[in-house]
Design a protein around this motif. Structure first.
Motif, short mmCIF file in Angstrom:
data_model
loop_
_atom_site.label_atom_id
_atom_site.label_comp_id
_atom_site.label_asym_id
_atom_site.label_seq_id
_atom_site.Cartn_x
_atom_site.Cartn_y
_atom_site.Cartn_z
N TYR A 269 14.56 9.74 -2.58
CA TYR A 269 13.46 8.81 -2.80
C TYR A 269 12.81 8.49 -1.47
N ARG A 270 11.53 8.17 -1.52
CA ARG A 270 10.81 7.74 -0.32
C ARG A 270 9.65 6.85 -0.70
N LEU A 271 9.18 6.10 0.30
CA LEU A 271 7.94 5.35 0.17
C LEU A 271 6.84 6.22 0.76
N HIS A 272 5.72 6.29 0.07
CA HIS A 272 4.63 7.16 0.50
C HIS A 272 3.34 6.36 0.51
N GLN A 273 2.59 6.53 1.58
CA GLN A 273 1.29 5.88 1.67
C GLN A 273 0.21 6.92 1.39
N PRO A 274 -0.52 6.74 0.28
CA PRO A 274 -1.54 7.74 -0.08
C PRO A 274 -2.67 7.83 0.93
N ASN B 29 5.22 11.08 -7.87
CA ASN B 29 4.98 9.63 -7.88
C ASN B 29 5.72 9.02 -9.06
N LEU B 30 6.47 7.96 -8.81
CA LEU B 30 7.15 7.25 -9.89
C LEU B 30 6.26 6.11 -10.37
N VAL B 31 6.08 6.03 -11.67
CA VAL B 31 5.29 4.95 -12.25
C VAL B 31 6.26 3.84 -12.62
N VAL B 32 6.38 2.88 -11.73
CA VAL B 32 7.32 1.78 -11.92
C VAL B 32 6.63 0.47 -11.57
N VAL B 33 7.09 -0.60 -12.17
CA VAL B 33 6.61 -1.94 -11.83
C VAL B 33 7.79 -2.67 -11.20
N PRO B 34 7.73 -2.88 -9.88
CA PRO B 34 8.86 -3.54 -9.23
C PRO B 34 8.95 -5.02 -9.58
N THR B 35 10.17 -5.53 -9.52
CA THR B 35 10.41 -6.96 -9.61
C THR B 35 10.20 -7.52 -8.21
N LEU B 36 9.45 -8.59 -8.09
CA LEU B 36 9.15 -9.16 -6.79
C LEU B 36 10.02 -10.38 -6.53
N THR B 37 10.66 -10.39 -5.36
CA THR B 37 11.40 -11.57 -4.91
C THR B 37 10.59 -12.21 -3.79
N THR B 38 11.17 -13.13 -3.08
CA THR B 38 10.42 -13.78 -2.01
C THR B 38 10.11 -12.83 -0.85
N ASN B 39 10.91 -11.76 -0.67
CA ASN B 39 10.64 -10.87 0.46
C ASN B 39 10.80 -9.37 0.14
N GLU B 40 11.11 -9.01 -1.11
CA GLU B 40 11.32 -7.60 -1.45
C GLU B 40 10.70 -7.23 -2.79
N ALA B 41 10.36 -5.96 -2.91
CA ALA B 41 10.01 -5.36 -4.19
C ALA B 41 11.23 -4.54 -4.60
N ASN C 33 0.81 -1.21 0.00
CA ASN C 33 0.00 0.00 0.00
C ASN C 33 0.86 1.28 0.00
N PHE C 34 2.16 1.14 -0.29
CA PHE C 34 3.06 2.28 -0.39
C PHE C 34 3.51 2.45 -1.84
N GLY C 35 3.66 3.71 -2.25
CA GLY C 35 4.16 4.01 -3.58
C GLY C 35 5.54 4.65 -3.49
N LEU C 36 6.30 4.56 -4.56
CA LEU C 36 7.64 5.13 -4.62
C LEU C 36 7.55 6.56 -5.15
N GLN C 37 8.23 7.49 -4.47
CA GLN C 37 8.25 8.88 -4.89
C GLN C 37 9.69 9.36 -4.99
N ALA C 38 9.90 10.41 -5.80
CA ALA C 38 11.22 11.02 -5.97
C ALA C 38 11.08 12.53 -5.97
N ALA C 39 12.16 13.21 -5.58
CA ALA C 39 12.23 14.66 -5.64
C ALA C 39 13.68 15.04 -5.90
N GLU C 40 13.88 16.19 -6.53
CA GLU C 40 15.25 16.66 -6.80
C GLU C 40 15.76 17.48 -5.63
N GLY C 41 17.07 17.45 -5.45
CA GLY C 41 17.70 18.24 -4.40
C GLY C 41 17.98 17.42 -3.17
N GLY C 42 18.18 18.12 -2.08
CA GLY C 42 18.49 17.45 -0.82
C GLY C 42 17.24 17.33 0.03
#
Length: 75
Positions: free
Chosen positions: A70-75, A45-57, A27-36
């Protein structure tokens, strides 16, 4: 089950970066921003399709010409 806030890991691989987070954090999405931190521009919001392993995206992105955060964001 109740999970803690997910953590985002990052590592460089040649001319790319790999971002990974726990598989249960669907239920978290990946986000990015420029700078510090804090970023000078709004988070995007980054539109990406993660590769799924047994315990990670996992997402692999090319290195950017500018600094990005980068951060994970819950809408």
């Amino acid at each position: 089950p109740i999970y803690p806030l997910p953590s985002l890991s990052i590592k460089r691989s040649g001319e790319a970066i790999t971002l990974a987070w726990p598989l249960w954090a669907t239920n978290f999405g990946l986000q990015a921003a420029e700078g510090g931190l804090p970023p000078a521009v709004p988070w995007t919001n980054l539109v990406v399709v993660p590769t799924l392993t047994t315990n990670e995206a996992i997402v692999t992105l090319p290195l950017a010409a500018t600094n990005k955060v980068y951060r994970l964001h819950q809408p």
